[in-house]
Scaffold this active site. Structure first.
Site, PDB file in Angstrom:
ATOM      1  N   TYR A   1       0.815  -1.213   0.000  1.00 22.22           N
ATOM      2  CA  TYR A   1       0.000   0.000   0.000  1.00 22.22           C
ATOM      3  C   TYR A   1       0.849   1.264   0.000  1.00 22.22           C
ATOM      4  O   TYR A   1       0.378   2.328  -0.419  1.00 22.22           O
ATOM      5  CB  TYR A   1      -0.910   0.051   1.235  1.00 22.22           C
TER       6      TYR A   1
ATOM      7  N   HIS B   1      -1.403 -11.432   1.694  1.00 17.14           N
ATOM      8  CA  HIS B   1      -2.273 -10.509   0.952  1.00 17.14           C
ATOM      9  C   HIS B   1      -3.088 -11.218  -0.128  1.00 17.14           C
ATOM     10  O   HIS B   1      -4.252 -10.917  -0.335  1.00 17.14           O
ATOM     11  CB  HIS B   1      -1.425  -9.403   0.329  1.00 17.14           C
TER      12      HIS B   1
END
Length: 271
Positions: free
Chosen positions: A47, A102
């Site tokens: 991110y 993830h």
């Protein structure tokens, strides 16, 4: 802020947290969310927001449930360990409360990845292990690869417009004590603003009807609908402190069974 148990851990976490994918709001909105009880902050190495999260939790680390993720491109054993160390440095902490994969990589044996995740728990730098974007089959395979610790959460897409997990993944998680962490619970804002509804006038009318009944905003109703399901928490994202405060206002009350049923029917997938 209402709390829910994380998996079967006995640890209670807020049912409304804060996600920071594509986050550009700086420290203050995150601090505001924490003050209002949204003390679960979810980030990830890809991110690019671990640094700002680290700044936001500085000095108040013990009051925050911190979650981050290892990239699906770093799932070899040693790569997982290196990724975790790098995340800890960016976050400015010595531990992560929830470390998640993830997304799965079919080219890496899941047993190799989960062995590294368990090593991190053994070392005391990770408290709990989770996954993200795992299908039911992928979740079961990950569970089978564990030798010491449980998988406590699966972070997946879930909102009124996207309900695919209700077919099999959600029932399995609910039956087995695995928390669903719903990301994009407002469907990228579409469920929070009348001007951004998808072409579903029936759903739009139902959402507005329920919002008027409970005297809450559209977004608050959409978030409360998510958390009305057993074992489901949400992590809406906003760059704005006022909007984060609004999201926090989705907790502390509950839609009635009739209101949930109305929304379920109005947003049901067409055959």
């Amino acid at each position: 802020m209402e709390l829910k148990q994380l998996g079967k851990t006995g640890v209670m976490v807020p049912e409304i947290g804060v996600g920071v994918w594509r986050y550009r709001g700086g420290v203050e909105p995150l601090r505001r969310g924490i003050e209002l009880g949204a003390s679960l902050i979810d980030t990830a190495e890809v991110y690019g927001t671990e640094d700002v999260v680290g700044k936001a939790i500085k000095g108040i680390r013990d009051g925050v449930f911190l979650a981050t993720k290892v990239s699906g491109g770093n799932l070899r054993h040693d790569a997982v360990l290196r990724a975790a160390e790098a995340s800890l440095r960016r976050l400015g902490t010595d531990r992560v409360d929830l470390y998640q994969i993830h997304w799965p990589d079919p080219n890496v044996p899941i047993k190799e990845t989960m062995r590294a995740m368990e090593t991190l728990v053994d070392r005391g730098v990770v408290k709990f292990i989770g996954v993200s974007n795992f299908s039911l089959d992928e979740l079961r395979a990950a569970e089978a690869a564990m030798s010491k610790y449980p998988i406590v959460a699966n972070q997946v897409l879930y909102n009124l417009n996207r309900r695919e997990i209700e077919a099999d993944l959600m029932p399995y998680c609910q039956a087995n004590g695995i928390t669903i962490i719903a990301f994009t619970p407002l469907d990228s804002g579409r469920l929070a603003r009348r001007t951004q509804y998808p072409p579903n006038p029936v759903g739009a009318r139902a959402l507005e009807t329920v919002a008027a009944q409970v005297q809450k905003t559209l977004g608050q109703v959409a978030l409360n609908w998510c958390t009305s399901h057993a074992g489901v928490i949400t992590i809406p994202k906003s760059d704005n402190a006022a909007r984060i405060a609004e999201n926090c206002g989705a907790s502390g009350w509950r839609l009635t069974l009739d209101q949930v049923a109305l929304l379920d029917d109005a947003f049901a997938e067409e055959d």
